[in-house]
Enzyme design. Structure first.
Site, PDB file in Angstrom:
ATOM      1  N   LYS A   1     -40.691 -52.285   7.287  1.00 22.44           N
ATOM      2  CA  LYS A   1     -40.067 -51.106   8.038  1.00 22.44           C
ATOM      3  C   LYS A   1     -38.506 -51.576   7.992  1.00 22.44           C
ATOM      4  O   LYS A   1     -38.001 -52.499   7.683  1.00 22.44           O
ATOM      5  CB  LYS A   1     -40.396 -50.957   9.415  1.00 22.44           C
ATOM      6  CG  LYS A   1     -39.976 -52.128  10.521  1.00 22.44           C
ATOM      7  CD  LYS A   1     -40.161 -51.991  11.741  1.00 22.44           C
ATOM      8  CE  LYS A   1     -39.450 -53.209  12.551  1.00 22.44           C
ATOM      9  NZ  LYS A   1     -39.554 -53.472  13.809  1.00 22.44           N
TER      10      LYS A   1
ATOM     11  N   LYS B   1     -40.456 -62.419  13.768  1.00 22.43           N
ATOM     12  CA  LYS B   1     -39.174 -62.712  14.123  1.00 22.43           C
ATOM     13  C   LYS B   1     -39.075 -64.062  13.802  1.00 22.43           C
ATOM     14  O   LYS B   1     -38.122 -64.587  13.178  1.00 22.43           O
ATOM     15  CB  LYS B   1     -38.621 -62.379  15.543  1.00 22.43           C
ATOM     16  CG  LYS B   1     -38.418 -60.946  15.591  1.00 22.43           C
ATOM     17  CD  LYS B   1     -37.536 -60.657  16.631  1.00 22.43           C
ATOM     18  CE  LYS B   1     -36.862 -59.082  16.444  1.00 22.43           C
ATOM     19  NZ  LYS B   1     -36.266 -58.532  17.803  1.00 22.43           N
TER      20      LYS B   1
ATOM     21  N   LYS C   1     -32.588 -53.254  11.862  1.00 23.87           N
ATOM     22  CA  LYS C   1     -31.355 -53.529  11.877  1.00 23.87           C
ATOM     23  C   LYS C   1     -31.109 -54.950  11.584  1.00 23.87           C
ATOM     24  O   LYS C   1     -29.815 -55.261  11.170  1.00 23.87           O
ATOM     25  CB  LYS C   1     -31.010 -53.330  13.611  1.00 23.87           C
ATOM     26  CG  LYS C   1     -31.324 -52.216  14.202  1.00 23.87           C
ATOM     27  CD  LYS C   1     -30.811 -52.272  15.422  1.00 23.87           C
ATOM     28  CE  LYS C   1     -31.796 -51.606  16.641  1.00 23.87           C
ATOM     29  NZ  LYS C   1     -31.877 -51.954  18.098  1.00 23.87           N
TER      30      LYS C   1
HETATM   31  P1  TYM Z   1     -35.309 -51.278  18.825  1.00 23.64           P
HETATM   32  O1  TYM Z   1     -33.746 -51.504  19.602  1.00 23.64           O
HETATM   33  O2  TYM Z   1     -35.734 -52.415  17.885  1.00 23.64           O
HETATM   34  O3  TYM Z   1     -35.438 -49.698  18.325  1.00 23.64           O
HETATM   35  C1  TYM Z   1     -35.023 -48.578  19.045  1.00 23.64           C
HETATM   36  C2  TYM Z   1     -36.177 -47.601  18.842  1.00 23.64           C
HETATM   37  O4  TYM Z   1     -36.165 -47.169  17.436  1.00 23.64           O
HETATM   38  C3  TYM Z   1     -37.443 -47.235  16.861  1.00 23.64           C
HETATM   39  N1  TYM Z   1     -37.468 -47.899  15.466  1.00 23.64           N
HETATM   40  C4  TYM Z   1     -38.002 -47.172  14.391  1.00 23.64           C
HETATM   41  N2  TYM Z   1     -38.882 -46.076  14.273  1.00 23.64           N
HETATM   42  C5  TYM Z   1     -39.093 -45.721  13.163  1.00 23.64           C
HETATM   43  N3  TYM Z   1     -38.923 -46.404  12.004  1.00 23.64           N
HETATM   44  C6  TYM Z   1     -38.387 -47.485  12.094  1.00 23.64           C
HETATM   45  N4  TYM Z   1     -37.890 -48.190  10.851  1.00 23.64           N
HETATM   46  C7  TYM Z   1     -37.875 -48.108  13.279  1.00 23.64           C
HETATM   47  N5  TYM Z   1     -37.251 -49.158  13.787  1.00 23.64           N
HETATM   48  C8  TYM Z   1     -37.017 -48.965  14.858  1.00 23.64           C
HETATM   49  C9  TYM Z   1     -38.257 -48.280  17.740  1.00 23.64           C
HETATM   50  O5  TYM Z   1     -39.651 -48.100  17.818  1.00 23.64           O
HETATM   51  C10 TYM Z   1     -37.555 -47.845  19.092  1.00 23.64           C
HETATM   52  O6  TYM Z   1     -38.267 -46.994  19.638  1.00 23.64           O
HETATM   53  N6  TYM Z   1     -38.463 -53.473  22.034  1.00 23.64           N
HETATM   54  C11 TYM Z   1     -37.460 -52.170  21.922  1.00 23.64           C
HETATM   55  C12 TYM Z   1     -36.599 -51.896  23.014  1.00 23.64           C
HETATM   56  C13 TYM Z   1     -37.334 -51.853  24.318  1.00 23.64           C
HETATM   57  C14 TYM Z   1     -37.939 -50.723  24.962  1.00 23.64           C
HETATM   58  C15 TYM Z   1     -38.150 -51.007  26.155  1.00 23.64           C
HETATM   59  C16 TYM Z   1     -38.425 -49.336  24.157  1.00 23.64           C
HETATM   60  C17 TYM Z   1     -37.082 -52.658  25.487  1.00 23.64           C
HETATM   61  N7  TYM Z   1     -37.502 -52.121  26.478  1.00 23.64           N
HETATM   62  C18 TYM Z   1     -38.839 -50.303  26.868  1.00 23.64           C
HETATM   63  C19 TYM Z   1     -39.155 -48.609  25.161  1.00 23.64           C
HETATM   64  C20 TYM Z   1     -39.369 -48.917  26.435  1.00 23.64           C
HETATM   65  C21 TYM Z   1     -36.768 -52.335  20.622  1.00 23.64           C
HETATM   66  O7  TYM Z   1     -36.492 -53.555  20.086  1.00 23.64           O
HETATM   67  O8  TYM Z   1     -36.392 -51.297  19.981  1.00 23.64           O
END
Ligand code: TYM
Length: 327
Positions: free
Chosen positions: A193, A112, A196
């Protein structure tokens, strides 16, 4: 006792099929088997540059997408992180036992900041807050995409450190990652990957994209010049990514998709992938339109209150363990 799952999503807009196939689809599936808690992690979303009015909007929109996909408030708990102060409190406590070396190794922080995010303390300590999210609710299983594995490892490490020092308080959670499509790749760069925050809208399919936009995005996906449809992530990362997406959407194994589309050219294959994605997302899109923002707010308000009550009970145990018992 029924096992608990916890997971979160940042309300940063642009929810895409990677989020869905990597995580949300499992959220919906698992809510019947587990005691499920899902959180819109708005405090995490403040770690990169953001607009307060926009955050307000995307919090509701994210909840609405999840409800439209089938997260059911009667079967699982859905709330926003900022409504439950225990997240920040536990993050502080865990930060006092987090070695800097652990955070220095985090690939997400490096990626990032390399992409231009300001290197603030919140972004650096992001994995500690994420560990707190999971441990606050004593989760056993965390359904996420492949990109979150490193954060789950930190969570396990912090839970063990805490338990060794203060007694057996936290279960050691495990990541639950789907077998296929755990890492959906960008449509413009199949080595990165799908994300967003990618500045190129063409790199992803959003869950709320119109059908013609979905088709356009998939037709323009970067592939290669050899016209055979074959699964080979090294030689054909773009086609392999589309095969994974199609397999996840249709339930057909990759081998049988290869049999069906090997010859016939990329145009025919891409159209079939687009059809599969459009069909998979159509019911959620219809439900999304029918949902009222007021009802979504009610779900979040109610969820926040319940989550806060649970968190308070758990946090009193943590406070007592670390020497901060109430008088
Ligand atoms: P975030 O908001 O980026 O994404 C939400 C979920 O989507 C999954 N994901 C993907 N899976 C497959 N291919 C992709 N290209 C892809 N992009 C995103 C992510 O793995 C996620 O499961 N840090 C986390 C949010 C978070 C969280 C937590 C998750 C904060 N606290 C506690 C689990 C438990 C995040 O930024 O996800």
């Amino acid at each position: 006792m029924q096992q608990r799952i916890f997971s979160g999503v940042q309300p940063t807009g642009n929810i895409h099929i990677g989020n869905y196939l990597g995580a949300f689809r499992n959220w919906v599936k698992l809510q019947d088997e587990y005691d499920a808690i899902y959180c819109i992690v708005d405090l995490h979303a403040m770690t990169t540059d953001y607009d307060p009015g926009e955050l307000e909007k995307t919090r509701i929109e994210t909840a609405k997408v999840l409800l439209a996909l089938g997260v059911d408030p009667d079967r699982s708990l859905l709330y926003t992180q900022s409504q439950v102060p225990g997240h920040a409190e536990l993050a502080w406590i865990l930060s006092t036992m987090t070695p800097m070396g652990v955070l220095n190794r985090m690939t997400q922080f490096k990626e990032k900041t390399a992409a231009g995010a300001s290197s603030n303390l919140g972004l650096y300590s992001y994995p500690v807050l994420m560990a707190a999210d999971i441990l606050l609710h004593r989760a056993n299983l965390v359904p996420v995409g492949d990109d979150q594995r490193q954060h789950i490892e930190v969570t396990r490490d912090l839970a063990e450190r805490f338990n060794n020092k203060f007694g057996d308080v936290f279960p050691i959670p495990e990541a639950h990652v789907p077998e296929r499509s755990a890492r959906v790749m960008s449509l413009t760069d199949p080595h990165a990957k799908m994300s967003k925050s990618d500045p190129q809208p063409k790199s992803r399919v959003l869950l709320l994209d119109e059908s013609d936009v979905i088709r356009k995005r998939i037709r323009s996906a970067v592939t290669d010049s050899d016209p055979e449809v074959r699964y080979d992530t090294a030689a054909k990362p773009g086609i392999s990514n589309l095969l994974e997406i199609m397999s996840a959407c249709t339930g057909s194994p990759i081998d049988s998709l290869v049999d069906e589309y090997a010859a016939g050219g990329y145009g025919r294959f891409k159209d079939a992938v687009a059809d599969a994605v459009i069909a998979e997302l159509a019911p959620a899109k219809e439900r999304f339109v029918a949902l009222e923002n007021g009802d979504v707010r009610d779900v979040l308000r109610e969820g926040g209150m319940r989550a806060n009550e649970m968190a308070e009970t758990y946090q009193s145990e943590v406070r007592a363990a670390v020497g901060l018992k109430a008088f």
